[in-house]
Design a protein around this motif. Structure first.
Motif, short mmCIF file in Angstrom:
data_model
loop_
_atom_site.label_atom_id
_atom_site.label_comp_id
_atom_site.label_asym_id
_atom_site.label_seq_id
_atom_site.Cartn_x
_atom_site.Cartn_y
_atom_site.Cartn_z
N ARG A 1 0.84 -1.18 0.00
CA ARG A 1 0.00 0.00 0.00
C ARG A 1 0.88 1.24 0.00
NH1 ARG A 1 -3.99 -1.94 4.08
NH2 ARG A 1 -5.02 -3.28 2.58
N LEU A 2 0.60 2.15 -0.89
CA LEU A 2 1.45 3.32 -1.06
C LEU A 2 0.68 4.60 -0.75
CD1 LEU A 2 3.02 2.21 -4.42
CD2 LEU A 2 4.18 2.30 -2.23
N THR A 3 1.34 5.45 -0.01
CA THR A 3 0.77 6.75 0.33
C THR A 3 1.88 7.77 0.34
OG1 THR A 3 -0.51 5.45 1.91
CG2 THR A 3 -0.88 7.80 1.91
N ALA A 4 1.49 9.02 0.36
CA ALA A 4 2.47 10.09 0.55
C ALA A 4 2.23 10.73 1.90
CB ALA A 4 2.34 11.14 -0.56
N GLU A 5 3.32 11.04 2.58
CA GLU A 5 3.22 11.65 3.90
C GLU A 5 4.25 12.76 4.02
OE1 GLU A 5 1.72 8.15 6.96
OE2 GLU A 5 3.78 8.89 7.00
N ALA A 6 4.01 13.63 4.97
CA ALA A 6 5.00 14.67 5.27
C ALA A 6 5.94 14.15 6.35
CB ALA A 6 4.30 15.95 5.75
N PRO B 1 7.99 15.76 1.41
CA PRO B 1 7.13 14.64 1.04
C PRO B 1 7.87 13.31 1.06
CG PRO B 1 7.72 15.91 -0.90
CD PRO B 1 8.22 16.68 0.30
N LEU B 2 7.25 12.34 1.67
CA LEU B 2 7.80 10.99 1.73
C LEU B 2 6.83 10.03 1.05
CD1 LEU B 2 9.00 10.75 5.44
CD2 LEU B 2 10.28 11.51 3.44
N LEU B 3 7.40 8.99 0.49
CA LEU B 3 6.60 7.92 -0.09
C LEU B 3 6.53 6.80 0.94
CD1 LEU B 3 5.12 7.14 -2.64
CD2 LEU B 3 7.23 6.21 -3.53
N ARG C 1 -6.30 7.31 8.49
CA ARG C 1 -6.08 8.40 7.56
C ARG C 1 -6.69 8.10 6.20
NH1 ARG C 1 -1.94 8.44 5.76
NH2 ARG C 1 -1.29 6.38 6.43
N VAL C 2 -6.48 6.87 5.80
CA VAL C 2 -6.82 6.55 4.42
C VAL C 2 -8.30 6.22 4.31
CG1 VAL C 2 -6.39 4.99 2.53
CG2 VAL C 2 -4.51 5.78 3.95
N PHE D 1 -9.68 5.91 1.21
CA PHE D 1 -9.92 5.41 -0.13
C PHE D 1 -8.65 4.74 -0.62
CE2 PHE D 1 -10.09 5.65 -4.69
CZ PHE D 1 -11.40 5.33 -4.97
N PRO E 1 1.89 16.60 1.18
CA PRO E 1 2.54 15.53 0.41
C PRO E 1 1.59 14.91 -0.60
CG PRO E 1 2.03 14.79 2.62
CD PRO E 1 1.75 16.25 2.59
N LEU E 2 2.08 14.79 -1.81
CA LEU E 2 1.31 14.16 -2.89
C LEU E 2 2.05 12.93 -3.39
CD1 LEU E 2 0.34 17.26 -5.08
CD2 LEU E 2 -0.93 16.21 -3.21
N LEU E 3 1.28 11.98 -3.86
CA LEU E 3 1.84 10.80 -4.49
C LEU E 3 1.76 11.00 -6.00
CD1 LEU E 3 3.00 8.04 -3.86
CD2 LEU E 3 0.71 7.11 -3.88
N GLY F 1 -2.04 12.64 -0.72
CA GLY F 1 -1.33 11.62 0.04
C GLY F 1 -2.11 11.10 1.22
N ASP F 2 -2.94 11.94 1.81
CA ASP F 2 -3.62 11.49 3.02
C ASP F 2 -5.00 10.94 2.73
OD1 ASP F 2 -4.65 13.83 2.22
OD2 ASP F 2 -4.87 14.69 4.21
N VAL G 1 -5.47 8.71 -0.08
CA VAL G 1 -5.38 7.59 -1.01
C VAL G 1 -4.27 6.65 -0.60
CG1 VAL G 1 -4.59 7.01 -3.33
CG2 VAL G 1 -6.33 8.74 -3.02
N ALA G 2 -4.52 5.38 -0.75
CA ALA G 2 -3.46 4.40 -0.67
C ALA G 2 -3.52 3.55 -1.92
CB ALA G 2 -3.60 3.52 0.57
#
Lengths: 259, 259
Positions: free
Chosen positions: A195-200, A216-218, B96-97, B99, B216-218, B241-242, B244-245
């Motif tokens: 599962r992938l998300t972006a976070e600060a 931004p972190l992956l 957080r996620v 979706f 943060p964006l993916l 980022g917050d 979607v996973a």
DNA sequence: GCCTATGATTTGTCTAGTTGTATAGGATTC
DNA sequence: GAATCCTATACAACTAGACAAATCATAGGC
């Protein structure tokens, strides 16, 4: 190596007739880095020393160092010093590293640094992730993935301790999740999901990855299961967003109609 | 008099500690105590071990432990260690996620809102991505993906206009890349690659996705090719980022000698 | 078994050095 | 006058190293 009329000059369109002192200092330092006077990972002289050397105020040196930092040549640690970064510009990681192997190993990149290996009771989420009884013992493996001395990712993996006794020692020795699982009889595991998300980045993560707070972190969460579907590893990895591009290999991929 | 702490965060080499590192460490330890990783009476890892784990000096760990001690969470005995006094009951762990989507379906999320569909000459990167002659016409499709009314992602897709004449109308009608390609005779396309990075939201992206600037964006870059390997679509998607996973399905994935 | 001596470990304290941030002001240029 | 460049000062946050004091682990002597 100076760019007075660069692309990111957003202030005014005015053209400076004379080059500022800080730009000259930055150019000098950049040359010295390029010439190998300071190798990757080396610590530059202190701001005070540089100020004395160039005969300017410390803030002028800081302006120069800030320029080098913005361009990715250096990074600094408060209280420690300013250090030369290994990768000047884009790290060609996205081209070479396969997403699957990368994710499965949670950072099986050139070098690794072990931050922590310990055994303790699982919390609720960990117990659920590994399909264990509440507070069952788990082995926690936390570390950094490095490439050329630069931190690329920060990861934390948990393993069921009763299923894999002694894997902590193996992890300490090999620092490889794949290898450790293999040596403990689980050569044929598969990745249940990623599962992938972006976070600060938090302050701590920023410190580990040599990034500013909020960068931004992956974030990658994944779980590996044995052939019977029993979880053997659950991990979270935070990649430095600007240093890594994960690529998904394009196996055979019939476009499904999943929402 | 100047206002301290502007909105501008220079996301560069310097580590900006808006939050002191010790506070972040203290928060982490507090959370771990709250999660039951360390029960009342348990001994925390030594200061040296914690310093190694968090990658800081021992004194910074001591500052964090001092904070925990002042708040009554821990107490220390010289020569012995730091011990947990009591476990706070609050355990805030929000979900957080809201979706998640399969990564294969990157550009095919359920609801969509069309922002722009236009035909224009390709720029250099677009021409290269689609394997076209410089300035060849391309159709650009920009829009938002929504879930439950909330914006989830912002995407931009480009198509070769000469290969797919009239696809702009189809896109306008169906707002689906898959459906549009199918109607134009390319039912059997495959995804050549997907590349993932994390980025900070620009002002425009933040506006589209209803996020603060810098969130943060993916970022997902992908390309779809026809059975002959000729590119038919190239797209960039920015996920909130917050919200979607992305999940990577674990299809056939032999964990053997791949990487 | 009990006691002790010894050494390693761990926390407490101290001094010093380095970078990050804030504030203020003078000099130069447009 | 406004913006930029540079200087100057002060403090906060963090690192670095050293040493003292308390505790713990272990071996040896009785």
């Amino acid at each position: 190596m100076r760019k007075p009329g660069g692309h990111e000059v957003s202030m005014t369109g005015a053209i400076m007739a004379r080059t500022p002192v800080w730009a000259s200092i930055a150019a000098t330092l950049e040359q010295e880095i390029a010439r190998g006077l300071y190798a990757a990972g080396d610590k530059l002289p202190t701001e005070a020393a540089l100020a004395a050397r160039f005969g300017v105020n410390r803030h002028t040196v800081r302006r120069a160092l800030s320029d080098l930092g913005e361009r990715g040549l250096t990074h600094s640690r408060r209280g420690a010093g300013v250090f030369v970064r290994a990768a000047p510009t884009d790290y060609p990681l996205g081209r070479r590293v396969r997403f699957h192997s990368n994710i499965r190993a949670s950072g099986r990149l050139p070098e690794k640094r072990v931050l922590r290996i310990e055994t303790r009771p699982a919390d609720t989420t960990e117990a659920e992730a590994l399909d264990l009884a509440p507070a069952a013992p788990v082995i926690v493996y936390e570390g950094l993935s490095l490439a050329g001395g630069d931190p690329i990712a920060h990861f934390t993996s948990v393993f069921p301790a009763e299923r894999l006794p002694g894997i902590d020692a193996t992890l300490q020795e090999t620092s490889s999740v794949t290898e450790a699982l293999r040596r403990h009889g689980i050569a044929d595991y598969t990745r249940a999901f990623t599962r992938l998300t972006a976070e600060a980045a938090t302050a701590t993560q920023a410190l580990h990855l040599a990034l500013p707070e909020g960068a931004p972190l992956l974030r990658s969460v994944g779980r590996n299961v044995d052939p019977d579907g029993v979880p053997v590893e659950h991990g979270v990895t935070h990649f430095a967003g600007d240093r890594v591009a994960l690529t998904v290999a394009s196996d055979d991929d019939p476009p499904t109609s999943s929402g």
